[in-house]
Design a protein around this motif. Structure first.
Motif, PDB file in Angstrom:
ATOM      1  N   ILE A  97      27.533   2.256   8.084  1.00 34.89           N
ATOM      2  CA  ILE A  97      27.151   3.094   9.223  1.00 34.89           C
ATOM      3  C   ILE A  97      26.167   4.169   8.783  1.00 34.89           C
ATOM      4  N   LEU A  98      26.400   4.754   7.606  1.00 34.84           N
ATOM      5  CA  LEU A  98      25.483   5.775   7.084  1.00 34.84           C
ATOM      6  C   LEU A  98      24.094   5.192   6.863  1.00 34.84           C
ATOM      7  N   ALA A  99      24.025   4.040   6.180  1.00 33.67           N
ATOM      8  CA  ALA A  99      22.726   3.419   5.892  1.00 33.67           C
ATOM      9  C   ALA A  99      22.011   3.013   7.175  1.00 33.67           C
ATOM     10  N   ALA A 100      22.770   2.435   8.118  1.00 33.30           N
ATOM     11  CA  ALA A 100      22.173   2.015   9.384  1.00 33.30           C
ATOM     12  C   ALA A 100      21.678   3.211  10.186  1.00 33.30           C
ATOM     13  N   SER A 101      22.447   4.293  10.173  1.00 34.17           N
ATOM     14  CA  SER A 101      22.062   5.487  10.934  1.00 34.17           C
ATOM     15  C   SER A 101      20.740   6.059  10.429  1.00 34.17           C
ATOM     16  N   ILE A 102      20.508   5.955   9.126  1.00 31.35           N
ATOM     17  CA  ILE A 102      19.268   6.481   8.539  1.00 31.35           C
ATOM     18  C   ILE A 102      18.058   5.715   9.078  1.00 31.35           C
ATOM     19  N   VAL A 103      18.108   4.378   9.034  1.00 35.96           N
ATOM     20  CA  VAL A 103      16.933   3.617   9.488  1.00 35.96           C
ATOM     21  C   VAL A 103      16.794   3.646  11.006  1.00 35.96           C
ATOM     22  N   ILE A 104      17.916   3.783  11.712  1.00 32.56           N
ATOM     23  CA  ILE A 104      17.847   3.852  13.176  1.00 32.56           C
ATOM     24  C   ILE A 104      17.160   5.138  13.628  1.00 32.56           C
ATOM     25  N   THR A 105      17.579   6.254  13.060  1.00 34.37           N
ATOM     26  CA  THR A 105      17.069   7.550  13.510  1.00 34.37           C
ATOM     27  C   THR A 105      15.750   7.951  12.854  1.00 34.37           C
ATOM     28  N   LEU A 106      15.554   7.573  11.578  1.00 33.18           N
ATOM     29  CA  LEU A 106      14.382   8.057  10.841  1.00 33.18           C
ATOM     30  C   LEU A 106      13.270   7.022  10.711  1.00 33.18           C
ATOM     31  N   ASN A 107      13.612   5.724  10.809  1.00 34.42           N
ATOM     32  CA  ASN A 107      12.573   4.693  10.732  1.00 34.42           C
ATOM     33  C   ASN A 107      12.371   3.972  12.060  1.00 34.42           C
ATOM     34  N   GLY A 108      13.145   4.361  13.076  1.00 32.99           N
ATOM     35  CA  GLY A 108      12.955   3.781  14.401  1.00 32.99           C
ATOM     36  C   GLY A 108      13.354   2.331  14.519  1.00 32.99           C
ATOM     37  N   PRO A 156       0.836  -1.208   0.000  1.00 32.16           N
ATOM     38  CA  PRO A 156       0.000   0.000   0.000  1.00 32.16           C
ATOM     39  C   PRO A 156       0.870   1.258   0.000  1.00 32.16           C
ATOM     40  N   ILE A 157       0.418   2.293  -0.713  1.00 32.18           N
ATOM     41  CA  ILE A 157       1.193   3.522  -0.864  1.00 32.18           C
ATOM     42  C   ILE A 157       1.550   4.130   0.492  1.00 32.18           C
ATOM     43  N   SER A 158       0.606   4.121   1.424  1.00 32.69           N
ATOM     44  CA  SER A 158       0.859   4.709   2.747  1.00 32.69           C
ATOM     45  C   SER A 158       1.983   3.987   3.470  1.00 32.69           C
ATOM     46  N   ASP A 159       2.039   2.665   3.301  1.00 29.71           N
ATOM     47  CA  ASP A 159       3.093   1.879   3.953  1.00 29.71           C
ATOM     48  C   ASP A 159       4.433   2.068   3.254  1.00 29.71           C
ATOM     49  N   LEU A 160       4.400   2.222   1.930  1.00 28.28           N
ATOM     50  CA  LEU A 160       5.641   2.533   1.206  1.00 28.28           C
ATOM     51  C   LEU A 160       6.239   3.830   1.714  1.00 28.28           C
ATOM     52  N   ALA A 161       5.375   4.806   1.965  1.00 29.00           N
ATOM     53  CA  ALA A 161       5.852   6.085   2.477  1.00 29.00           C
ATOM     54  C   ALA A 161       6.426   5.937   3.880  1.00 29.00           C
ATOM     55  N   GLU A 162       5.802   5.081   4.687  1.00 29.10           N
ATOM     56  CA  GLU A 162       6.268   4.873   6.059  1.00 29.10           C
ATOM     57  C   GLU A 162       7.683   4.292   6.084  1.00 29.10           C
ATOM     58  N   TYR A 163       7.973   3.401   5.115  1.00 28.70           N
ATOM     59  CA  TYR A 163       9.277   2.724   5.100  1.00 28.70           C
ATOM     60  C   TYR A 163      10.208   3.288   4.029  1.00 28.70           C
ATOM     61  N   LYS A 164       9.981   4.545   3.636  1.00 26.37           N
ATOM     62  CA  LYS A 164      10.811   5.126   2.580  1.00 26.37           C
ATOM     63  C   LYS A 164      12.275   5.222   2.988  1.00 26.37           C
ATOM     64  N   TYR A 165      12.537   5.443   4.275  1.00 23.71           N
ATOM     65  CA  TYR A 165      13.928   5.543   4.720  1.00 23.71           C
ATOM     66  C   TYR A 165      14.606   4.172   4.712  1.00 23.71           C
ATOM     67  N   LEU A 166      13.830   3.130   4.983  1.00 21.28           N
ATOM     68  CA  LEU A 166      14.380   1.777   4.890  1.00 21.28           C
ATOM     69  C   LEU A 166      14.761   1.462   3.450  1.00 21.28           C
ATOM     70  N   PHE A 167      13.874   1.786   2.512  1.00 21.50           N
ATOM     71  CA  PHE A 167      14.193   1.547   1.107  1.00 21.50           C
ATOM     72  C   PHE A 167      15.386   2.397   0.664  1.00 21.50           C
ATOM     73  N   GLY A 168      15.462   3.608   1.194  1.00 19.75           N
ATOM     74  CA  GLY A 168      16.608   4.450   0.882  1.00 19.75           C
ATOM     75  C   GLY A 168      17.909   3.850   1.388  1.00 19.75           C
ATOM     76  N   SER A 169      17.889   3.294   2.587  1.00 19.34           N
ATOM     77  CA  SER A 169      19.079   2.659   3.159  1.00 19.34           C
ATOM     78  C   SER A 169      19.466   1.405   2.381  1.00 19.34           C
ATOM     79  N   LEU A 170      18.458   0.640   1.975  1.00 20.38           N
ATOM     80  CA  LEU A 170      18.743  -0.551   1.165  1.00 20.38           C
ATOM     81  C   LEU A 170      19.365  -0.149  -0.176  1.00 20.38           C
TER      82      LEU A 170
END
Length: 363
Positions: A105-116, A66-80
């Motif tokens: 470290i950069l990719a992990a920091s993104i999902v840690i801080t922005l995706n919880g 679902p589009i709303s869920d894609l938006a929720e995990y956009k930082y995870l997809f960005g890190s991947l």
């Protein structure tokens, strides 16, 4: 269930359709994974199969999430995507280990801080529950680095990294489905479907390798799954039939093979007064192959061992806590390591004995 199956199937189909194109393209460009001292394969083969895995994951989620869920995990997809780029760059033009670590470290920091995607507690381990935010981030970052690189290290023979990751992802995916976390389950099974499609071409004798493009991507995503599992499990209400009392130990059991192999190889190198990061051919899959097992047999053995640990977690993880189950897991791995070392030494002395007898016959 229909959406989850569709996601899995889409990831599988996309990967199966793309792999032959990737093989043909890199063969024409003569971009191969060359044999070397640390590698078992003898002939040249194209790498970068991780490209198809990434695209299979991306397309499957783009269609079914679902589009709303894609938006929720956009930082995870960005890190991947960051991990994907690091892997592609390293497969084409090798990166220094320090540069790869900075990227992780950069990719992990993104999902840690922005995706919880982080630990907020030690979940009762050592009597600690609440963690200061910075300490929780640090432990989470350490988990990302360890799990990501441990999966990269076991990618040494045909089908091994794919099979172990498929087993781990399936275990996590089924559990998240059972606790009604459908979005996470969709994410996991889209990845699992793509990996299964890749394994069709990577099973011995393989036609392509996943390369760091795939191994780093898979390891990073399994880091996310591990942290999510421990955190979601802890927050399940008491009495939930799928809640594990020993959540940390259970997560360790699911990804035990790469963790065990990495820890074992690091300790072995330190004992021999070598850098723990120095390459060699003493990984557990190398050892099994020196005993005469082929690629397929080695994958089956290590997959079976990993499955045994998962069953241990299922049987004991809901009644025993981490303070009990973690020592049990450590004890079993120590016994397994000692048995392995015993057979290594036995084979060594038998080989030396045969060589001595051969020399005597010549004399």
């Amino acid at each position: 269930m229909t959406v989850i199956f569709s996601t899995f199937f889409t990831g599988f189909v996309v990967c199966v359709l793309l792999i032959p194109i990737i093989i043909s393209f890199f063969t024409k460009k003569k971009i191969f994974d060359e044999p070397g001292k640390r590698k078992i394969h003898k002939g040249v083969k194209p790498s970068l199969g991780g490209i198809a895995i990434f695209l299979g994951l991306f397309v499957a989620n783009l269609i079914w999430m679902p589009i709303s869920d894609l938006a929720e995990y956009k930082y995870l997809f960005g890190s991947l995507f960051i991990m994907f780029l690091i892997g592609v760059r390293d497969d084409l033009y090798p990166l220094r280990p320090a540069h790869k670590l900075i990227g992780q470290i950069l990719a992990a920091s993104i999902v840690i801080t922005l995706n919880g995607v982080s630990f907020n507690s030690l979940y009762g381990l050592l009597g600690v529950y609440e963690l200061p935010m910075l300490l929780g981030y640090a432990i989470s970052l350490f988990t990302f680095v360890v799990v990501t690189n441990s999966f990269n290290l076991i990618d040494g023979i045909d089908g091994l990294a794919g099979s172990i990751s498929l087993l781990a992802l399936s275990s996590f995916g089924i559990w998240f489905y059972l606790i009604d976390e459908q979005v996470i389950s969709i994410l996991i099974f889209s990845f699992a479907g793509a990996i299964l499609g890749f394994l069709y071409f990577n099973w011995a004798p393989s036609k392509i390798f996943m390369g760091d493009t795939g191994a780093l991507l898979i390891g990073f995503f399994l880091s996310v799954c591990t942290i999510f599992f421990i955190d979601y499990n802890f927050n399940l209400p008491t009495g939930n039939p799928y809640k594990f009392t020993a959540g940390i130990a259970t997560a360790i059991c699911v990804i035990i093979m790469p963790l065990f192999d990495t820890l074992r190889i690091f300790i072995s190198r330190i004992i021999r007064k070598r850098s723990p990061f120095s390459p060699d051919k003493n990984h557990i899959h190398h050892i099994l192959m020196r005993f005469g097992f082929g690629h397929r047999e080695t994958v089956f053995i290590l997959g079976f061992v990993n499955l045994v640990f998962i069953f241990i977690a299922i049987l004991l993880g809901r009644t025993l806590n981490d303070h009990v189950l973690i020592p049990i897991v450590i004890a079993v791995t120590v016994v397994f390591s000692l048995l392995l070392d015993f057979f290594i030494m036995k084979k060594y002395y038998l080989t030396r004995k045969k060589e001595a007898e051969s020399q005597q016959e010549v004399i």
